[in-house]
Scaffold this active site. Structure first.
Site, PDB file in Angstrom:
ATOM      1  N   ALA A   1      15.347 -40.658  52.207  1.00  0.00           N
ATOM      2  CA  ALA A   1      15.915 -38.744  53.162  1.00  0.00           C
ATOM      3  C   ALA A   1      15.757 -38.119  50.936  1.00  0.00           C
ATOM      4  O   ALA A   1      16.689 -37.239  50.451  1.00  0.00           O
ATOM      5  CB  ALA A   1      17.344 -39.259  52.195  1.00  0.00           C
ATOM      6  N   LEU A   2      14.164 -37.854  51.059  1.00  0.00           N
ATOM      7  CA  LEU A   2      13.358 -37.522  50.117  1.00  0.00           C
ATOM      8  C   LEU A   2      13.480 -36.128  49.984  1.00  0.00           C
ATOM      9  O   LEU A   2      14.053 -35.152  51.083  1.00  0.00           O
ATOM     10  CB  LEU A   2      12.443 -37.183  50.387  1.00  0.00           C
ATOM     11  CG  LEU A   2      11.845 -38.793  50.257  1.00  0.00           C
ATOM     12  CD1 LEU A   2      10.051 -39.305  50.126  1.00  0.00           C
ATOM     13  CD2 LEU A   2      12.165 -39.714  49.086  1.00  0.00           C
ATOM     14  N   HIS A   3      14.159 -35.531  49.081  1.00  0.00           N
ATOM     15  CA  HIS A   3      14.760 -33.586  48.321  1.00  0.00           C
ATOM     16  C   HIS A   3      14.007 -33.391  47.378  1.00  0.00           C
ATOM     17  O   HIS A   3      12.094 -34.384  47.378  1.00  0.00           O
ATOM     18  CB  HIS A   3      15.909 -34.209  48.105  1.00  0.00           C
ATOM     19  CG  HIS A   3      16.357 -34.585  47.358  1.00  0.00           C
ATOM     20  ND1 HIS A   3      16.526 -34.569  46.067  1.00  0.00           N
ATOM     21  CD2 HIS A   3      17.433 -35.777  47.594  1.00  0.00           C
ATOM     22  CE1 HIS A   3      16.511 -35.781  45.758  1.00  0.00           C
ATOM     23  NE2 HIS A   3      17.570 -36.556  45.894  1.00  0.00           N
TER      24      HIS A   3
ATOM     25  N   HIS B   1      12.855 -36.045  43.555  1.00  0.00           N
ATOM     26  CA  HIS B   1      12.365 -36.545  45.080  1.00  0.00           C
ATOM     27  C   HIS B   1      10.546 -36.453  44.755  1.00  0.00           C
ATOM     28  O   HIS B   1       9.502 -36.570  43.635  1.00  0.00           O
ATOM     29  CB  HIS B   1      12.104 -36.776  46.048  1.00  0.00           C
ATOM     30  CG  HIS B   1      13.747 -38.067  46.093  1.00  0.00           C
ATOM     31  ND1 HIS B   1      14.437 -38.017  47.232  1.00  0.00           N
ATOM     32  CD2 HIS B   1      13.874 -39.060  45.344  1.00  0.00           C
ATOM     33  CE1 HIS B   1      15.628 -39.019  47.116  1.00  0.00           C
ATOM     34  NE2 HIS B   1      15.511 -39.808  46.188  1.00  0.00           N
TER      35      HIS B   1
ATOM     36  N   GLY C   1      14.770 -40.145  37.737  1.00  0.00           N
ATOM     37  CA  GLY C   1      15.433 -39.119  37.901  1.00  0.00           C
ATOM     38  C   GLY C   1      16.454 -39.454  36.562  1.00  0.00           C
ATOM     39  O   GLY C   1      17.419 -40.110  36.083  1.00  0.00           O
TER      40      GLY C   1
ATOM     41  N   LYS D   1      19.186 -37.646  36.444  1.00  0.00           N
ATOM     42  CA  LYS D   1      20.710 -37.845  36.639  1.00  0.00           C
ATOM     43  C   LYS D   1      20.779 -39.111  36.573  1.00  0.00           C
ATOM     44  O   LYS D   1      22.402 -38.818  36.558  1.00  0.00           O
ATOM     45  CB  LYS D   1      20.589 -37.087  38.303  1.00  0.00           C
ATOM     46  CG  LYS D   1      21.783 -37.221  38.918  1.00  0.00           C
ATOM     47  CD  LYS D   1      21.552 -36.479  40.350  1.00  0.00           C
ATOM     48  CE  LYS D   1      21.662 -38.117  41.148  1.00  0.00           C
ATOM     49  NZ  LYS D   1      22.355 -38.923  41.658  1.00  0.00           N
TER      50      LYS D   1
HETATM   51  P1  AMP Z   1      17.357 -42.204  44.621  1.00  0.00           P
HETATM   52  O1  AMP Z   1      16.479 -41.942  45.735  1.00  0.00           O
HETATM   53  O2  AMP Z   1      18.748 -41.322  44.712  1.00  0.00           O
HETATM   54  O3  AMP Z   1      17.191 -43.649  44.846  1.00  0.00           O
HETATM   55  O4  AMP Z   1      15.828 -41.881  43.867  1.00  0.00           O
HETATM   56  C1  AMP Z   1      15.090 -42.287  43.754  1.00  0.00           C
HETATM   57  C2  AMP Z   1      15.469 -41.454  42.393  1.00  0.00           C
HETATM   58  O5  AMP Z   1      15.004 -39.859  42.177  1.00  0.00           O
HETATM   59  C3  AMP Z   1      15.558 -42.084  40.836  1.00  0.00           C
HETATM   60  O6  AMP Z   1      14.973 -42.543  39.787  1.00  0.00           O
HETATM   61  C4  AMP Z   1      16.609 -40.808  40.871  1.00  0.00           C
HETATM   62  O7  AMP Z   1      16.409 -41.043  39.773  1.00  0.00           O
HETATM   63  C5  AMP Z   1      15.599 -39.682  41.454  1.00  0.00           C
HETATM   64  N1  AMP Z   1      16.353 -38.703  41.388  1.00  0.00           N
HETATM   65  C6  AMP Z   1      17.729 -38.498  42.560  1.00  0.00           C
HETATM   66  N2  AMP Z   1      17.948 -37.145  42.671  1.00  0.00           N
HETATM   67  C7  AMP Z   1      17.629 -36.480  41.953  1.00  0.00           C
HETATM   68  C8  AMP Z   1      17.267 -35.459  41.176  1.00  0.00           C
HETATM   69  N3  AMP Z   1      18.035 -34.301  41.365  1.00  0.00           N
HETATM   70  N4  AMP Z   1      16.069 -34.673  40.274  1.00  0.00           N
HETATM   71  C9  AMP Z   1      15.583 -35.911  39.763  1.00  0.00           C
HETATM   72  N5  AMP Z   1      15.618 -36.659  39.568  1.00  0.00           N
HETATM   73  C10 AMP Z   1      15.976 -37.236  41.150  1.00  0.00           C
END
Ligand code: AMP
Length: 317
Positions: A35-37, A40, A151, A153
């Site tokens: 669910a990349l944004h 990511h 990240g 966050k």
């Molecule tokens: P997730 O897919 O939510 O497990 O996140 C994957 C990686 O992306 C993790 O290292 C998160 O900390 C990082 N991440 C998620 N949201 C953000 C954001 N808004 N800014 C920077 N890194 C993020």
């Protein structure tokens, strides 16, 4: 020509990485749950700049979800995620099935102990960091990455992963990247998709809370009780928001009573069916919202710091 390679097993990831490394190329790993944004994307861009080859993993890891959490409904959008990876110039997508990661007979546990897992998310989500530690260890072992990108966050996760990468002599440098936010300050998160428009509006009190504490810190306040009260004062402006914790911790996630530059303000709150977390390093990270930016609540209400406590679930105490 599509140069994004799909890798579906840890063995395939290892083989690809071994070939790159044998050719003298450095490998960057970006672990995600899809669910990349734009958050990511920022990790992918950093990896692209710093490494010869970039592999992103997309794996909704069941072992880091507790019973009753959102594993089943976590957003899954593989095709559009692969488009994002192509746009960002990734070389490979590691997209294993659960069975490929945890085949029958799988019995190994990985855990990080000490203060890093004594509070915050470790308490709110029992077993969560064991699942994170397990999957990250497997990803680091299979990818033999030179650098892995996380990240800020998810501050406690980044600290836990940094600890395990060092303790287990993985040889992977853990790179922690700044939080990417929407215009209203809310940190981008795949879980923001759970929010209704009204909940999304109210969620702005989270960055507003971080900003209030950051500004008070910049004005010289060091007492944690006051800084937390400033954050909670903003959070109380979200009537449907339920705070789980608002804390200031040191880099090892020990609670502190006096903040210093680099102390981390961490927030977790529920709104609707979403559970959101955010973090800010006092004196280091810019406040997510400029001073005087729109506040979502009625600013004629009593100030939290030095004023009467607000009523409501996020009330300053
Ligand atoms: P997730 O897919 O939510 O497990 O996140 C994957 C990686 O992306 C993790 O290292 C998160 O900390 C990082 N991440 C998620 N949201 C953000 C954001 N808004 N800014 C920077 N890194 C993020």
């Amino acid at each position: 020509m599509d140069r994004l390679r799909l890798l579906e097993t840890p063995a395939a990831l290892r083989l690809a990485s071994d070939r790159w490394r044998a050719a003298g190329l450095s490998v960057g790993l970006v672990p995600t749950m899809g669910a990349l944004h734009r958050g990511h994307r920022s990790l992918l861009q950093r990896a692209r700049r710093e490494c010869d080859r970039v592999v992103a993993s997309i794996f909704v890891n069941p072992t880091q979800f507790g019973p009753g959490e959102d594993f089943d409904r976590y957003p899954r959008s593989l095709e559009s995620d692969l488009s994002v990876l192509r746009e960002e110039g990734a070389d490979a997508a590691f997209v294993p099935s659960v069975a490929a990661m945890y085949p029958p007979g799988f019995a190994t546990r990985v855990g990080v102990g000490g203060p890093l897992t004594a509070g915050g998310e470790a308490v709110a989500r029992p077993g969560h960091f064991d699942g994170v530690a397990l999957v990250v260890t497997k990803l680091l072992v299979a990818s033999r990455a030179d650098r892995a990108y996380f990240g800020a966050k998810d501050a406690q996760q980044a600290a836990v992963v940094s600890r395990l990468a060092a303790d287990l002599d993985t040889g992977t440098a853990i790179v922690v990247c700044p939080t990417v936010r929407d215009d209203d300050g809310l940190a981008l998160s795949s879980r923001n998709m759970y929010l209704s428009p009204e909940e999304r509006r109210q969620a702005q009190v989270i960055p507003a809370g971080l900003a209030a504490a950051a500004r008070l810190f910049a004005a010289g306040e060091r007492r944690v009780a006051r800084l937390v009260a400033a954050a909670r004062g903003e959070l109380a402006g979200g009537p449907d928001l339920r705070c789980e914790y608002v804390e200031i911790v040191d880099r090892d996630f020990r609670p502190v009573s006096q903040a210093v530059s680099g102390s981390i303000l961490v927030v977790a709150a529920r709104i609707g069916s979403a559970r959101l977390i955010d973090a800010l390093r006092l004196g280091v990270d810019a406040p997510p919202l400029p001073s005087g930016a729109t506040s979502v609540h009625d600013t004629s209400a009593p100030a939290a710091v030095g004023g009467a406590p607000r009523s409501g679930p996020c009330t300053a105490s």
